[in-house]
Design a protein around this motif. Sequence first.
Motif, PDB file in Angstrom:
ATOM      1  N   ALA A  83      11.329  -9.070   2.094  1.00  0.00           N
ATOM      2  CA  ALA A  83      11.418  -7.840   1.296  1.00  0.00           C
ATOM      3  C   ALA A  83      11.622  -8.149  -0.175  1.00  0.00           C
ATOM      4  CB  ALA A  83      12.562  -6.958   1.813  1.00  0.00           C
ATOM      5  N   ARG A  84      12.400  -9.182  -0.482  1.00  0.00           N
ATOM      6  CA  ARG A  84      12.587  -9.578  -1.887  1.00  0.00           C
ATOM      7  C   ARG A  84      11.246 -10.021  -2.483  1.00  0.00           C
ATOM      8  NH1 ARG A  84      18.294 -10.575  -2.533  1.00  0.00           N
ATOM      9  NH2 ARG A  84      19.322 -10.934  -0.539  1.00  0.00           N
ATOM     10  N   VAL A  85      10.481 -10.772  -1.714  1.00  0.00           N
ATOM     11  CA  VAL A  85       9.180 -11.230  -2.201  1.00  0.00           C
ATOM     12  C   VAL A  85       8.241 -10.048  -2.403  1.00  0.00           C
ATOM     13  CG1 VAL A  85       7.130 -12.566  -1.597  1.00  0.00           C
ATOM     14  CG2 VAL A  85       9.405 -13.537  -1.202  1.00  0.00           C
ATOM     15  N   VAL A  86       8.213  -9.128  -1.455  1.00  0.00           N
ATOM     16  CA  VAL A  86       7.359  -7.945  -1.587  1.00  0.00           C
ATOM     17  C   VAL A  86       7.759  -7.148  -2.833  1.00  0.00           C
ATOM     18  CG1 VAL A  86       6.793  -5.711  -0.544  1.00  0.00           C
ATOM     19  CG2 VAL A  86       6.737  -7.796   0.841  1.00  0.00           C
ATOM     20  N   SER A  87       9.054  -7.008  -3.067  1.00  0.00           N
ATOM     21  CA  SER A  87       9.516  -6.307  -4.261  1.00  0.00           C
ATOM     22  C   SER A  87       9.023  -7.015  -5.525  1.00  0.00           C
ATOM     23  CB  SER A  87      11.045  -6.226  -4.260  1.00  0.00           C
ATOM     24  OG  SER A  87      11.519  -5.570  -5.417  1.00  0.00           O
ATOM     25  N   GLY A  88       9.050  -8.343  -5.510  1.00  0.00           N
ATOM     26  CA  GLY A  88       8.526  -9.092  -6.643  1.00  0.00           C
ATOM     27  C   GLY A  88       7.035  -8.893  -6.812  1.00  0.00           C
ATOM     28  N   LEU A  89       6.304  -8.789  -5.706  1.00  0.00           N
ATOM     29  CA  LEU A  89       4.862  -8.558  -5.777  1.00  0.00           C
ATOM     30  C   LEU A  89       4.544  -7.162  -6.302  1.00  0.00           C
ATOM     31  CD1 LEU A  89       3.637 -10.281  -2.496  1.00  0.00           C
ATOM     32  CD2 LEU A  89       3.343 -11.086  -4.848  1.00  0.00           C
ATOM     33  N   GLU A  90       5.434  -6.220  -6.075  1.00  0.00           N
ATOM     34  CA  GLU A  90       5.238  -4.900  -6.695  1.00  0.00           C
ATOM     35  C   GLU A  90       5.160  -5.042  -8.213  1.00  0.00           C
ATOM     36  OE1 GLU A  90       7.855  -2.611  -3.219  1.00  0.00           O
ATOM     37  OE2 GLU A  90       8.611  -2.738  -5.278  1.00  0.00           O
ATOM     38  N   ALA A  91       6.075  -5.823  -8.779  1.00  0.00           N
ATOM     39  CA  ALA A  91       6.070  -6.042 -10.230  1.00  0.00           C
ATOM     40  C   ALA A  91       4.829  -6.803 -10.668  1.00  0.00           C
ATOM     41  CB  ALA A  91       7.337  -6.788 -10.647  1.00  0.00           C
ATOM     42  N   VAL A  92       4.407  -7.778  -9.862  1.00  0.00           N
ATOM     43  CA  VAL A  92       3.204  -8.546 -10.177  1.00  0.00           C
ATOM     44  C   VAL A  92       1.986  -7.632 -10.243  1.00  0.00           C
ATOM     45  CG1 VAL A  92       1.572 -10.226  -9.230  1.00  0.00           C
ATOM     46  CG2 VAL A  92       4.023 -10.755  -9.270  1.00  0.00           C
ATOM     47  N   ILE A  93       1.841  -6.775  -9.248  1.00  0.00           N
ATOM     48  CA  ILE A  93       0.664  -5.903  -9.185  1.00  0.00           C
ATOM     49  C   ILE A  93       0.705  -4.868 -10.297  1.00  0.00           C
ATOM     50  CG2 ILE A  93      -0.540  -4.209  -7.746  1.00  0.00           C
ATOM     51  CD1 ILE A  93       0.552  -5.878  -5.304  1.00  0.00           C
ATOM     52  N   MET A  94       1.873  -4.379 -10.618  1.00  0.00           N
ATOM     53  CA  MET A  94       1.995  -3.455 -11.752  1.00  0.00           C
ATOM     54  C   MET A  94       1.510  -4.124 -13.032  1.00  0.00           C
ATOM     55  SD  MET A  94       5.602  -1.494 -10.967  1.00  0.00           S
ATOM     56  CE  MET A  94       5.440  -0.372 -12.371  1.00  0.00           C
ATOM     57  N   ASN A  95       1.858  -5.389 -13.205  1.00  0.00           N
ATOM     58  CA  ASN A  95       1.407  -6.141 -14.375  1.00  0.00           C
ATOM     59  C   ASN A  95      -0.104  -6.334 -14.353  1.00  0.00           C
ATOM     60  OD1 ASN A  95       0.757  -9.211 -15.317  1.00  0.00           O
ATOM     61  ND2 ASN A  95       2.182  -8.237 -16.721  1.00  0.00           N
ATOM     62  N   GLN A 100      -4.428   1.563 -14.033  1.00  0.00           N
ATOM     63  CA  GLN A 100      -5.564   1.495 -14.941  1.00  0.00           C
ATOM     64  C   GLN A 100      -6.737   0.755 -14.297  1.00  0.00           C
ATOM     65  OE1 GLN A 100      -5.491   3.161 -18.061  1.00  0.00           O
ATOM     66  NE2 GLN A 100      -3.751   3.941 -16.898  1.00  0.00           N
ATOM     67  N   LYS A 101      -6.429  -0.264 -13.500  1.00  0.00           N
ATOM     68  CA  LYS A 101      -7.450  -0.997 -12.755  1.00  0.00           C
ATOM     69  C   LYS A 101      -7.434  -0.553 -11.290  1.00  0.00           C
ATOM     70  CE  LYS A 101      -6.880  -5.009 -15.775  1.00  0.00           C
ATOM     71  NZ  LYS A 101      -6.537  -6.456 -15.867  1.00  0.00           N
ATOM     72  N   THR A 102      -8.542  -0.709 -10.624  1.00  0.00           N
ATOM     73  CA  THR A 102      -8.646  -0.302  -9.223  1.00  0.00           C
ATOM     74  C   THR A 102      -7.870  -1.258  -8.325  1.00  0.00           C
ATOM     75  OG1 THR A 102     -10.797   0.755  -9.534  1.00  0.00           O
ATOM     76  CG2 THR A 102     -10.266  -0.004  -7.308  1.00  0.00           C
ATOM     77  N   ASN A 147      -2.013  -2.967 -14.951  1.00  0.00           N
ATOM     78  CA  ASN A 147      -1.641  -2.212 -16.158  1.00  0.00           C
ATOM     79  C   ASN A 147      -0.996  -0.863 -15.825  1.00  0.00           C
ATOM     80  OD1 ASN A 147      -2.995  -4.340 -17.299  1.00  0.00           O
ATOM     81  ND2 ASN A 147      -4.382  -3.108 -18.538  1.00  0.00           N
ATOM     82  N   ILE A 148       0.022  -0.938 -14.948  1.00  0.00           N
ATOM     83  CA  ILE A 148       0.808   0.260 -14.622  1.00  0.00           C
ATOM     84  C   ILE A 148       2.092   0.200 -15.413  1.00  0.00           C
ATOM     85  CG2 ILE A 148       1.969   1.560 -12.790  1.00  0.00           C
ATOM     86  CD1 ILE A 148       0.030   0.276 -10.803  1.00  0.00           C
ATOM     87  N   ASP A 149       2.377   1.222 -16.191  1.00  0.00           N
ATOM     88  CA  ASP A 149       3.597   1.250 -17.010  1.00  0.00           C
ATOM     89  C   ASP A 149       4.819   1.514 -16.139  1.00  0.00           C
ATOM     90  OD1 ASP A 149       2.149   0.814 -19.322  1.00  0.00           O
ATOM     91  OD2 ASP A 149       1.775   2.968 -19.607  1.00  0.00           O
ATOM     92  N   ALA A 160       0.834  -1.203   0.000  1.00  0.00           N
ATOM     93  CA  ALA A 160       0.000   0.000   0.000  1.00  0.00           C
ATOM     94  C   ALA A 160       0.868   1.253   0.000  1.00  0.00           C
ATOM     95  CB  ALA A 160      -0.931  -0.007   1.213  1.00  0.00           C
ATOM     96  N   ASP A 161       1.951   1.238   0.760  1.00  0.00           N
ATOM     97  CA  ASP A 161       2.900   2.361   0.747  1.00  0.00           C
ATOM     98  C   ASP A 161       3.431   2.594  -0.664  1.00  0.00           C
ATOM     99  OD1 ASP A 161       2.724   2.779   3.488  1.00  0.00           O
ATOM    100  OD2 ASP A 161       4.535   1.630   3.960  1.00  0.00           O
ATOM    101  N   TYR A 162       3.854   1.508  -1.308  1.00  0.00           N
ATOM    102  CA  TYR A 162       4.508   1.615  -2.615  1.00  0.00           C
ATOM    103  C   TYR A 162       3.562   2.168  -3.674  1.00  0.00           C
ATOM    104  CZ  TYR A 162       7.101   0.226  -6.791  1.00  0.00           C
ATOM    105  OH  TYR A 162       7.767   0.239  -7.997  1.00  0.00           O
ATOM    106  N   PHE A 163       2.329   1.723  -3.666  1.00  0.00           N
ATOM    107  CA  PHE A 163       1.412   2.096  -4.742  1.00  0.00           C
ATOM    108  C   PHE A 163       0.615   3.366  -4.461  1.00  0.00           C
ATOM    109  CE2 PHE A 163       2.229  -2.307  -5.877  1.00  0.00           C
ATOM    110  CZ  PHE A 163       2.391  -2.187  -7.251  1.00  0.00           C
ATOM    111  N   ALA A 164       0.753   3.935  -3.275  1.00  0.00           N
ATOM    112  CA  ALA A 164      -0.033   5.128  -2.931  1.00  0.00           C
ATOM    113  C   ALA A 164       0.074   6.249  -3.964  1.00  0.00           C
ATOM    114  CB  ALA A 164       0.358   5.632  -1.541  1.00  0.00           C
ATOM    115  N   PRO A 165       1.258   6.549  -4.518  1.00  0.00           N
ATOM    116  CA  PRO A 165       1.344   7.661  -5.481  1.00  0.00           C
ATOM    117  C   PRO A 165       1.072   7.271  -6.934  1.00  0.00           C
ATOM    118  CG  PRO A 165       3.547   6.886  -4.975  1.00  0.00           C
ATOM    119  CD  PRO A 165       2.600   6.045  -4.163  1.00  0.00           C
ATOM    120  N   THR A 166       0.705   6.027  -7.197  1.00  0.00           N
ATOM    121  CA  THR A 166       0.584   5.562  -8.576  1.00  0.00           C
ATOM    122  C   THR A 166      -0.813   5.824  -9.144  1.00  0.00           C
ATOM    123  OG1 THR A 166      -0.112   3.305  -7.985  1.00  0.00           O
ATOM    124  CG2 THR A 166       2.263   3.748  -8.114  1.00  0.00           C
TER     125      THR A 166
END
Length: 308
Positions: free
Chosen positions: A291-303, A133-135, A306-308, A124-130
């Motif tokens: 933390a490595r897993v959370v970082s990987g999940l950031e990429a998953v959620i971006m995918n 395209q999807k909710t 649909n976050i560029d 939630a911290d990471y994506f707050a400023p993003t």
Amino acid sequence: MILMPGKSYRGTLPPLTRHEEEVSDRLRQDVEAIAGAGEHNYIYYDNLLKTEAYLESRLTQAGYTVQRQEYLIGDRQFTNLEVEIPGEALGEEIIVIGAHYDSVVGSPGANDNGSGAAAVLALADYFAPTHPQKTLRFVEFVNEEPPFSWTPDMGSWVYAKRSRERNEKIVAMLSLETMGYYSDTPGSQTYPLGLLNNIYPITGNFIAFVGNFASGGLVRQVVKAFRTHTLFPSEGSILPNTVPGAGWSDHWSFWQEGYPGIMVTDTAMFRYPYYHSQEDTPAMVNYNHLARVVSGLEAVIMNLANID
């Protein structure tokens, strides 16, 4: 069931990035705050309320307006906490990232499930400023543990039922469940079915993505995105609902309402020697690996979003 896109990472893990170091520190602080005071559940209700208040404060500090879904069991109130980032072009499609914050009776619940609840905060911290395209929704669920598991009083089922009643279009649910324990010792990993021992690794150093047949496409999409962007061992599995462990978390509630959902887990009792015990303390969590897993999940959620 077992064929997944890409290959699981093997070999020496690279040094943490600066971002992962910061995430590791934050995860440690959050897990210690969630589990440091001991049990937090319907028996230790005051501690449960303190955990709820901490999570709400953290989400507020990240800039969100927290929505509270309150419901009664007897004369006691229990609360799911939700924050949302509305999507833009595809805002009607909803991705839920959730974890339960209650501990089982008899355990302080650092890994189960302080690790998952803290991971939700970090994401939630990471994506707050993003601007997805999807909710995106980040949800902290109450009452996943017994005696509420797989009952109408399970917090995530209360939530999923409301989503279905509102005709919400949830296209993916990620349940973050017991994510912080890893071992490089051969034989440290077991499985609910003996056959799986011949298919999956017997060393418990990986993160697992588990879904049912109806969620198979989501499992494969998530595994592909994780492996594309993350140098950390990973395994994906699509299993029948009846396999022990496959539905042992909040994604099960979404299955009941016809939504696709998967569990992201270190496999809990099939690896973690301190599962549901008083020894499930913050010291047992590997924060750097988490933390490595959370970082990987950031990429998953971006995918997924649909976050560029």
